[in-house]
Design a protein around this motif. Structure first.
Motif, PDB file in Angstrom:
ATOM      1  N   ALA A   1       4.287   9.854  -9.047  1.00  0.00           N
ATOM      2  CA  ALA A   1       5.460   9.246 -10.479  1.00  0.00           C
ATOM      3  C   ALA A   1       5.352   7.173  -9.683  1.00  0.00           C
ATOM      4  O   ALA A   1       5.731   6.270 -10.173  1.00  0.00           O
ATOM      5  CB  ALA A   1       6.516   9.190 -10.130  1.00  0.00           C
ATOM      6  N   LYS A   2       4.440   7.256  -8.578  1.00  0.00           N
ATOM      7  CA  LYS A   2       4.311   6.255  -7.908  1.00  0.00           C
ATOM      8  C   LYS A   2       3.355   5.395  -9.460  1.00  0.00           C
ATOM      9  O   LYS A   2       1.806   5.611  -9.131  1.00  0.00           O
ATOM     10  CB  LYS A   2       3.078   6.037  -6.724  1.00  0.00           C
ATOM     11  N   PRO A   3       2.412   4.069  -9.388  1.00  0.00           N
ATOM     12  CA  PRO A   3       1.890   3.120  -9.826  1.00  0.00           C
ATOM     13  C   PRO A   3       0.757   3.557  -9.013  1.00  0.00           C
ATOM     14  O   PRO A   3       0.153   3.326  -7.459  1.00  0.00           O
ATOM     15  CB  PRO A   3       2.228   1.665  -9.861  1.00  0.00           C
TER      16      PRO A   3
ATOM     17  N   GLY B   1       0.987  -1.346   0.325  1.00  0.00           N
ATOM     18  CA  GLY B   1       0.166   0.232   0.010  1.00  0.00           C
ATOM     19  C   GLY B   1       0.662   1.477  -0.164  1.00  0.00           C
ATOM     20  O   GLY B   1       0.020   2.551  -0.434  1.00  0.00           O
ATOM     21  N   THR B   2       2.000   1.074   0.541  1.00  0.00           N
ATOM     22  CA  THR B   2       2.891   2.477   0.990  1.00  0.00           C
ATOM     23  C   THR B   2       3.385   2.727  -0.466  1.00  0.00           C
ATOM     24  O   THR B   2       3.603   4.112  -1.094  1.00  0.00           O
ATOM     25  CB  THR B   2       4.235   1.829   1.705  1.00  0.00           C
ATOM     26  N   ALA B   3       3.113   1.416  -1.410  1.00  0.00           N
ATOM     27  CA  ALA B   3       4.429   1.505  -2.376  1.00  0.00           C
ATOM     28  C   ALA B   3       3.347   2.302  -4.041  1.00  0.00           C
ATOM     29  O   ALA B   3       3.574   2.537  -4.674  1.00  0.00           O
ATOM     30  CB  ALA B   3       5.206   0.604  -3.554  1.00  0.00           C
ATOM     31  N   LEU B   4       2.272   1.758  -3.792  1.00  0.00           N
ATOM     32  CA  LEU B   4       0.791   2.779  -4.527  1.00  0.00           C
ATOM     33  C   LEU B   4       0.579   4.075  -4.212  1.00  0.00           C
ATOM     34  O   LEU B   4       0.887   5.232  -3.304  1.00  0.00           O
ATOM     35  CB  LEU B   4      -0.349   1.852  -4.314  1.00  0.00           C
ATOM     36  N   GLN B   5       0.267   4.896  -5.595  1.00  0.00           N
ATOM     37  CA  GLN B   5      -0.393   6.238  -5.609  1.00  0.00           C
ATOM     38  C   GLN B   5      -1.816   6.564  -4.970  1.00  0.00           C
ATOM     39  O   GLN B   5      -2.512   6.011  -5.808  1.00  0.00           O
ATOM     40  CB  GLN B   5      -0.346   6.679  -6.789  1.00  0.00           C
TER      41      GLN B   5
END
Length: 190
Positions: free
Chosen positions: A99-101, A25-29
């Protein structure tokens, strides 16, 4: 197995997936509920299938599964975590949140789900020895994982907003930490 022991087992089997979901979840926009539910469903189905697979392996593979499950989980989660850390370190601090997916690939989610569910396969093997009806147990594990992962992705959204652009590094460290914890638990028990 009674209801309470089944529920406790299901919650215990879902904790690794919950921690991994926070990292995802932290890696997503700004993940939406639809992505959280999708992630939860992928993890939940995999987590429900692995004890069934373990049950099917039965007596013949119990020593093999128990001997290697923690190493496999550590390698998969460690590699995914390291990949996320490297990607986060390469990211330009000036990059925007855009820029995050917005979603992870099915393959990446399935690999992470499998890595966090290898212990459930070993549990399935163990349950084969005590003549437990595996279907309700596997369903409970899958449902608990679905709920915990869905909530974990949304919690990761909040954490991602708090930690900013380096959330992917934190998510990678969390995944690596989950793998290391699995390895430590199994090695310390020996």
């Amino acid at each position: 197995m009674n209801f309470i022991s089944t529920a406790a087992l299901a919650m215990a089997m879902s904790t690794d997936a919950f921690a991994a979901a926070i990292g995802k979840g932290t890696a997503l926009q700004k993940p939406r509920w639809s992505e959280a539910l999708r992630t939860g469903a992928i993890f939940g189905v995999i987590e429900a299938i692995t004890p069934l697979a373990g049950w099917a392996l039965g007596l013949a593979a119990v020593n093999t599964v128990k001997a290697w499950d923690h190493w496999i989980a550590f390698a998969l989660l460690g590699a995914l975590g390291l990949h996320m850390v490297i990607a986060g370190l390469r990211a330009d601090p000036a990059e925007s949140e855009a820029a995050k997916p917005t979603r992870h690939s099915f393959a990446r989610l399935a690999l992470t789900g499998f890595a966090t569910s290898i212990d459930a396969m070993a549990v399935g093997v163990g349950l084969a020895f005590i003549d437990v009806n595996i279907v309700p147990v596997a369903a409970a594990i899958g449902f608990a994982t679905f709920v915990m992962v869905t909530l974990g992705v949304m919690l990761g959204r909040v954490m991602g907003a708090v930690v900013g652009k380096r959330a992917e590094i934190i998510g990678g460290v969390v995944l690596f930490g989950v793998g290391a914890a699995i390895l430590y638990e199994h090695l310390a028990a020996v």
